[in-house]
Design an enzyme around this catalytic site. Structure first.
Site, PDB file in Angstrom:
ATOM      1  N   TYR A 114       0.829  -1.211   0.000  1.00  0.00           N
ATOM      2  CA  TYR A 114       0.000   0.000   0.000  1.00  0.00           C
ATOM      3  C   TYR A 114       0.868   1.268   0.000  1.00  0.00           C
ATOM      4  O   TYR A 114       0.607   2.226  -0.744  1.00  0.00           O
ATOM      5  CB  TYR A 114      -0.906  -0.058   1.238  1.00  0.00           C
ATOM      6  CG  TYR A 114      -1.895   1.070   1.427  1.00  0.00           C
ATOM      7  CD1 TYR A 114      -2.801   1.438   0.434  1.00  0.00           C
ATOM      8  CD2 TYR A 114      -1.960   1.746   2.654  1.00  0.00           C
ATOM      9  CE1 TYR A 114      -3.722   2.456   0.650  1.00  0.00           C
ATOM     10  CE2 TYR A 114      -2.887   2.755   2.881  1.00  0.00           C
ATOM     11  CZ  TYR A 114      -3.752   3.113   1.878  1.00  0.00           C
ATOM     12  OH  TYR A 114      -4.668   4.110   2.094  1.00  0.00           O
ATOM     13  N   GLU A 212       3.245  -6.199  16.786  1.00  0.00           N
ATOM     14  CA  GLU A 212       4.550  -6.819  17.077  1.00  0.00           C
ATOM     15  C   GLU A 212       4.754  -6.988  18.579  1.00  0.00           C
ATOM     16  O   GLU A 212       5.413  -7.934  19.015  1.00  0.00           O
ATOM     17  CB  GLU A 212       5.702  -5.997  16.491  1.00  0.00           C
ATOM     18  CG  GLU A 212       5.723  -5.907  14.967  1.00  0.00           C
ATOM     19  CD  GLU A 212       5.745  -7.250  14.252  1.00  0.00           C
ATOM     20  OE1 GLU A 212       6.107  -8.266  14.882  1.00  0.00           O
ATOM     21  OE2 GLU A 212       5.397  -7.284  13.062  1.00  0.00           O
TER      22      GLU A 212
HETATM   23 MN    MN Z   1       5.433 -10.000  13.730  1.00  0.00          MN
HETATM   24 FE    FE Z   2       4.972  -7.930  11.312  1.00  0.00          FE
END
Ligand code: MN
Ligand code: FE
Length: 331
Positions: A114, A212
């Site tokens: 994107y 994350e």
């Molecule tokens: Mn990750």
């Molecule tokens: Fe990632």
């Protein structure tokens, strides 16, 4: 007693009753954080990128270096989960989480598609940077050569040496790749966003960083559970080996930080990005019960607010009304 690896009694299709509620909690947190890149407008970013006066050469370089690193790092991470970790972690609630994580890595991969599309970047240039830019190549090569045991044909997690190899590779995937190698980039892109530059990409990086932080928490819980269930593997010698790996990773991430942002950004010098890497590495070490190495103070206290979901931010209010575990986030 439950055994997260090497449990021949486990039926991978029978998820209830669960043994590892933390895996379930991370799954729920991932779902609560659901997002896709198209929800974030790139309008202002495109104008700033095309304007000859808004971004300095230093800032353009930093943006390209971070897009170049993350564009391929996300696929690398996804491949490690699906091709290496999934076959050895047979526990059903962990596998449910791994499937969720794999999906999130697909969303992250999509984010960089994107970004390339909206800014009109040359995909060959961006997607070759992990081969052509030495500081990016060094990080990716380090993770690839560090995490080869689990990919080896016939590898099993039976026996002390093999469990150590497996933990070693999990530390490569989770603690080093997602936990250290992503964080100088996060700090740079969010520092830029704080200066009102490339706020669309900055917002996408905030979402990625939240994802994350959960990946990292799952990975550390997995590592710590294997250690707790197989205490004989956590020898002083093995701990020293892991600390050396982390120290080596920190050298590479600091080199990357100076390469991506040699002059620093308005109000931030390049050394602070490097101090942040050391600060983050200490947190990662402590999370897997190893001693701190650097003793740095956090040079960017504002980074914690970007993952602290209890402090609702404007863009977040429209999507997530309630978030369950702000206390367990890693940053
Ligand atoms: Mn990750
Ligand atoms: Fe990632």
């Amino acid at each position: 007693m439950a055994q997260i690896i090497n449990n021949s009694a486990v039926d991978p299709n029978k998820i209830l009753p669960m043994s590892y509620m933390w895996a379930r909690e991370h799954y729920k947190n991932g779902v609560a954080n659901n997002w896709v890149p198209e929800e974030v407008s790139m309008q202002q970013d495109v104008e700033q990128w095309k304007s000859p006066s808004v971004l300095s050469e230093t800032e353009r370089h930093l943006i390209l270096w971070n897009l170049g690193f993350f564009a391929t790092a996300e696929s690398l991470t996804a491949n490690n989960i699906v091709l290496a970790i999934y076959q050895h972690v047979t526990n059903p609630e962990c596998r449910q989480y791994l499937l969720r994580q794999a999906y999130e890595e697909a969303v992250h991969t999509d984010t960089f598609i994107y970004c390339c599309d909206s800014l009109g970047l040359d995909p060959d240039m961006i997607y070759n940077m992990y081969q052509t830019v030495p500081s990016i190549k060094a990080k990716d090569d380090f993770v690839i050569q560090l995490t080869t045991s689990v990919f080896a044909p016939g590898f099993t997690t039976q026996g002390l040496k093999n469990i150590q190899r497996f933990i070693h590779d999990l530390i490569g995937y989770y603690v080093i790749m997602e936990g250290i190698f992503f964080y100088a980039g996060f700090a740079m892109m969010l520092a830029l966003k704080r200066q009102n530059k490339m706020v669309g990409i900055g917002e996408q990086f905030e979402y990625i960083m939240r994802d994350e932080s959960i990946h990292l928490a799952f990975g550390c819980d997995l590592i710590n559970t294997i250690k707790a269930e197989n205490p004989e593997i956590w020898t002083p010698q093995f701990q020293a080996e892991i600390i050396e790996l982390v120290k080596h990773a920190v050298i590479l991430e600091k080199a990357y930080a100076y390469d991506a942002c040699p002059q620093g950004l308005l109000g931030i010098n390049a050394d602070q990005f490097s101090e942040y890497v050391e600060y983050i590495a200490d947190r990662r070490l402590e999370r897997i019960d190893l001693p701190k190495v650097y003793g740095r103070k956090n040079p960017f206290p504002w980074m914690s607010q970007s993952t602290d979901l209890s402090k609702e931010k404007n863009f977040f209010e429209t999507r997530v009304t309630e978030y369950q575990t702000a206390g367990s986030l890693e940053w």
